[in-house]
Write a protein that holds these residues in place. Structure first.
Motif, PDB file in Angstrom:
ATOM      1  N   UNK A   1       0.844  -1.202   0.000  1.00 18.92           N
ATOM      2  CA  UNK A   1       0.000   0.000   0.000  1.00 18.92           C
ATOM      3  C   UNK A   1       0.880   1.253   0.000  1.00 18.92           C
ATOM      4  N   UNK A   2       0.529   2.215  -0.822  1.00 19.59           N
ATOM      5  CA  UNK A   2       1.303   3.445  -0.937  1.00 19.59           C
ATOM      6  C   UNK A   2       1.196   4.266   0.336  1.00 19.59           C
ATOM      7  N   UNK A   3       2.326   4.793   0.805  1.00 14.44           N
ATOM      8  CA  UNK A   3       2.331   5.632   1.994  1.00 14.44           C
ATOM      9  C   UNK A   3       2.092   7.082   1.615  1.00 14.44           C
ATOM     10  N   UNK A   4       1.838   7.915   2.638  1.00 15.58           N
ATOM     11  CA  UNK A   4       1.652   9.344   2.404  1.00 15.58           C
ATOM     12  C   UNK A   4       2.927   9.948   1.825  1.00 15.58           C
ATOM     13  N   UNK A   5       4.077   9.493   2.329  1.00 11.91           N
ATOM     14  CA  UNK A   5       5.353  10.002   1.806  1.00 11.91           C
ATOM     15  C   UNK A   5       5.515   9.658   0.330  1.00 11.91           C
ATOM     16  N   UNK A   6       5.131   8.429  -0.035  1.00 19.55           N
ATOM     17  CA  UNK A   6       5.197   8.034  -1.449  1.00 19.55           C
ATOM     18  C   UNK A   6       4.302   8.930  -2.306  1.00 19.55           C
ATOM     19  N   UNK A   7       3.100   9.207  -1.795  1.00 21.44           N
ATOM     20  CA  UNK A   7       2.164  10.044  -2.544  1.00 21.44           C
ATOM     21  C   UNK A   7       2.718  11.458  -2.698  1.00 21.44           C
ATOM     22  N   UNK A   8       3.320  11.998  -1.647  1.00 20.51           N
ATOM     23  CA  UNK A   8       3.917  13.335  -1.733  1.00 20.51           C
ATOM     24  C   UNK A   8       5.017  13.363  -2.794  1.00 20.51           C
ATOM     25  N   UNK A   9       5.809  12.306  -2.854  1.00 22.64           N
ATOM     26  CA  UNK A   9       6.878  12.253  -3.857  1.00 22.64           C
ATOM     27  C   UNK A   9       6.316  12.185  -5.263  1.00 22.64           C
ATOM     28  N   UNK A  10       5.245  11.424  -5.441  1.00 19.66           N
ATOM     29  CA  UNK A  10       4.625  11.327  -6.767  1.00 19.66           C
ATOM     30  C   UNK A  10       4.019  12.669  -7.169  1.00 19.66           C
ATOM     31  N   UNK A  11       3.398  13.369  -6.222  1.00 18.49           N
ATOM     32  CA  UNK A  11       2.850  14.694  -6.512  1.00 18.49           C
ATOM     33  C   UNK A  11       3.973  15.681  -6.845  1.00 18.49           C
ATOM     34  N   UNK A  12       5.077  15.587  -6.114  1.00 21.79           N
ATOM     35  CA  UNK A  12       6.210  16.485  -6.381  1.00 21.79           C
ATOM     36  C   UNK A  12       6.756  16.280  -7.784  1.00 21.79           C
ATOM     37  N   UNK A  13       6.663  15.034  -8.271  1.00 23.28           N
ATOM     38  CA  UNK A  13       7.161  14.737  -9.617  1.00 23.28           C
ATOM     39  C   UNK A  13       6.358  15.446 -10.696  1.00 23.28           C
ATOM     40  N   UNK A  14       5.095  15.831 -10.379  1.00 20.05           N
ATOM     41  CA  UNK A  14       4.273  16.596 -11.330  1.00 20.05           C
ATOM     42  C   UNK A  14       4.123  18.043 -10.849  1.00 20.05           C
ATOM     43  N   UNK A  15       5.108  18.481 -10.029  1.00 15.48           N
ATOM     44  CA  UNK A  15       5.241  19.872  -9.595  1.00 15.48           C
ATOM     45  C   UNK A  15       4.131  20.331  -8.652  1.00 15.48           C
ATOM     46  N   UNK A  16       3.582  19.409  -7.854  1.00 17.91           N
ATOM     47  CA  UNK A  16       2.652  19.825  -6.802  1.00 17.91           C
ATOM     48  C   UNK A  16       3.291  19.478  -5.463  1.00 17.91           C
ATOM     49  N   UNK A  17       3.571  20.505  -4.670  1.00 13.48           N
ATOM     50  CA  UNK A  17       4.220  20.322  -3.375  1.00 13.48           C
ATOM     51  C   UNK A  17       3.143  20.353  -2.300  1.00 13.48           C
ATOM     52  N   UNK A  18       2.773  19.185  -1.796  1.00 15.62           N
ATOM     53  CA  UNK A  18       1.692  19.067  -0.817  1.00 15.62           C
ATOM     54  C   UNK A  18       2.261  18.954   0.590  1.00 15.62           C
ATOM     55  N   UNK A  19       1.522  19.498   1.561  1.00 13.36           N
ATOM     56  CA  UNK A  19       1.917  19.282   2.948  1.00 13.36           C
ATOM     57  C   UNK A  19       1.342  17.959   3.440  1.00 13.36           C
ATOM     58  N   UNK A  20       1.707  17.575   4.665  1.00 18.88           N
ATOM     59  CA  UNK A  20       1.292  16.267   5.180  1.00 18.88           C
ATOM     60  C   UNK A  20      -0.228  16.158   5.311  1.00 18.88           C
ATOM     61  N   UNK A  21      -0.862  17.244   5.745  1.00 20.04           N
ATOM     62  CA  UNK A  21      -2.307  17.211   5.959  1.00 20.04           C
ATOM     63  C   UNK A  21      -3.054  16.944   4.661  1.00 20.04           C
ATOM     64  N   UNK A  22      -2.697  17.678   3.620  1.00 19.90           N
ATOM     65  CA  UNK A  22      -3.373  17.508   2.332  1.00 19.90           C
ATOM     66  C   UNK A  22      -3.065  16.151   1.723  1.00 19.90           C
ATOM     67  N   UNK A  23      -1.806  15.719   1.808  1.00 20.46           N
ATOM     68  CA  UNK A  23      -1.429  14.426   1.243  1.00 20.46           C
ATOM     69  C   UNK A  23      -2.158  13.289   1.956  1.00 20.46           C
ATOM     70  N   UNK A  24      -2.324  13.407   3.273  1.00 20.30           N
ATOM     71  CA  UNK A  24      -3.047  12.383   4.019  1.00 20.30           C
ATOM     72  C   UNK A  24      -4.507  12.333   3.603  1.00 20.30           C
ATOM     73  N   UNK A  25      -5.133  13.514   3.469  1.00 18.24           N
ATOM     74  CA  UNK A  25      -6.534  13.568   3.042  1.00 18.24           C
ATOM     75  C   UNK A  25      -6.702  12.950   1.656  1.00 18.24           C
ATOM     76  N   UNK A  26      -5.792  13.246   0.772  1.00 16.05           N
ATOM     77  CA  UNK A  26      -5.859  12.704  -0.584  1.00 16.05           C
ATOM     78  C   UNK A  26      -5.650  11.196  -0.579  1.00 16.05           C
ATOM     79  N   UNK A  27      -4.702  10.730   0.235  1.00 20.23           N
ATOM     80  CA  UNK A  27      -4.457   9.292   0.333  1.00 20.23           C
ATOM     81  C   UNK A  27      -5.681   8.550   0.856  1.00 20.23           C
ATOM     82  N   UNK A  28      -6.346   9.115   1.867  1.00 22.67           N
ATOM     83  CA  UNK A  28      -7.543   8.487   2.419  1.00 22.67           C
ATOM     84  C   UNK A  28      -8.677   8.480   1.389  1.00 22.67           C
ATOM     85  N   UNK A  29      -8.802   9.569   0.633  1.00 19.64           N
ATOM     86  CA  UNK A  29      -9.839   9.638  -0.397  1.00 19.64           C
ATOM     87  C   UNK A  29      -9.632   8.547  -1.448  1.00 19.64           C
TER      88      UNK A  29
END
Length: 292
Positions: A1-29
């Motif tokens: 299962x993808x972690x929040x850190x993994x999701x943040x890295x994937x978002x950063x690769x498409x130039x979106x720098x997310x904080x932990x709160x937003x990345x967690x919400x997106x991961x849960x969604x």
């Protein structure tokens, strides 16, 4: 299962720098397959998260821009009346009964799929962005409930259309009116704030890799202080990127070295006459001092 850190890295690769709160919400969604409601001031990057999500999932982004008076015809579906009339006209010289004509013209061939119907008709789950839902009225919210609850749409002439795949739904709101409890209950929720200078610096460097880092740091700090001023419209992240690009293009290497150019370039940040008048050269000089 993808972690929040993994999701943040994937978002950063498409130039979106997310904080932990937003990345967690997106991961849960994504994990729970629930719509995600994002609230916050205009310009904080709510719409961009949907674009970034479509990018990392390599899927289609379908956007519904909400506005006052938005109805089912514009958001869900409508019939192609011009083609229907042409079909009726063409059948006048043929021995075709009225019932047969009606069955023909109310088929999928004459159906115009608007964003909501289009989203549930995809073979691969798209990202459905329902942008600025607070601009639509409460009646339109009621249309959404069936879709967000069961992901199906009822078309009287055709019956119920069930989703081929469940879309990843992002709703955004600028808080211009209170949303219904029924809508909120169907969504996960996150409040998106303006980034702190460190995250805004990371955003600048991600989008403008050739910028002088000293200038990028000062831009992030300057914008933070500018947002504290009594402005009609605080500059958003897009304005920050525009200003940083403009300063780089004008050859500015540090804000304190060219106050005249800095002052004239504030048209990238200030979007009302009142704000332009209130940020005088004295105010700009003070903000530059705080940013340096």
């Amino acid at each position: 299962m993808e972690t929040v850190a993994d999701l943040k890295n994937r978002l950063a690769a498409v130039h979106y720098v997310a904080d932990d709160t937003l990345a967690t919400a997106l991961q849960l969604a994504l994990t729970l397959k629930r719509p995600l409601l994002l609230e916050g001031e205009a310009g904080v990057g709510k719409t961009e998260i949907a674009k970034a999500l479509a990018g990392i999932l390599d899927t289609r982004l379908i956007r519904l821009q909400c506005y006052e008076g938005l109805d089912a015809n514009a958001a869900i579906y409508e019939w192609n009346y011009q083609r229907q009339l042409l079909a009726i006209k063409a059948s006048e010289h043929e021995q075709i009964g009225a019932a047969e004509i009606e069955k023909h013209i109310f088929s999928e061939d004459y159906l115009l799929r608007r964003p909501l119907l289009e989203a549930i008709s995809q073979d691969k789950a798209p990202v459905l962005l329902i942008d600025e839902i607070d601009r639509a009225d409460e009646e339109f919210e009621a249309y959404l409930l069936e879709i967000l609850s069961d992901f199906q749409i009822t078309i009287p002439e055709l019956g119920t259309v069930a989703a081929k795949t469940v879309p990843h739904v992002i709703l955004t709101s600028n808080g211009t009116r209170e949303l219904s409890d029924a809508l909120r209950r169907r969504c996960l929720y996150a409040y998106v704030e303006f980034p702190d200078p460190e995250r805004e610096l990371a955003i600048i460097l991600s989008h403008l890799p050739d910028i002088e880092e000293t200038l990028a740091v000062q831009v992030a700090r300057f914008v933070r202080e500018l947002r504290k001023e009594d402005l009609d419209k605080a500059p958003g992240i897009a304005e920050t990127l525009d200003w940083a690009a403009a300063l780089t293009g004008l050859g500015v290497r540090a804000l304190e070295h060219d106050l005249e150019t800095v002052q004239s370039s504030l048209i990238c940040l200030l979007k009302t006459e009142a704000d332009s008048r209130s940020v005088t050269k004295e105010v700009t000089s003070r903000l530059v001092g705080q940013a340096a």
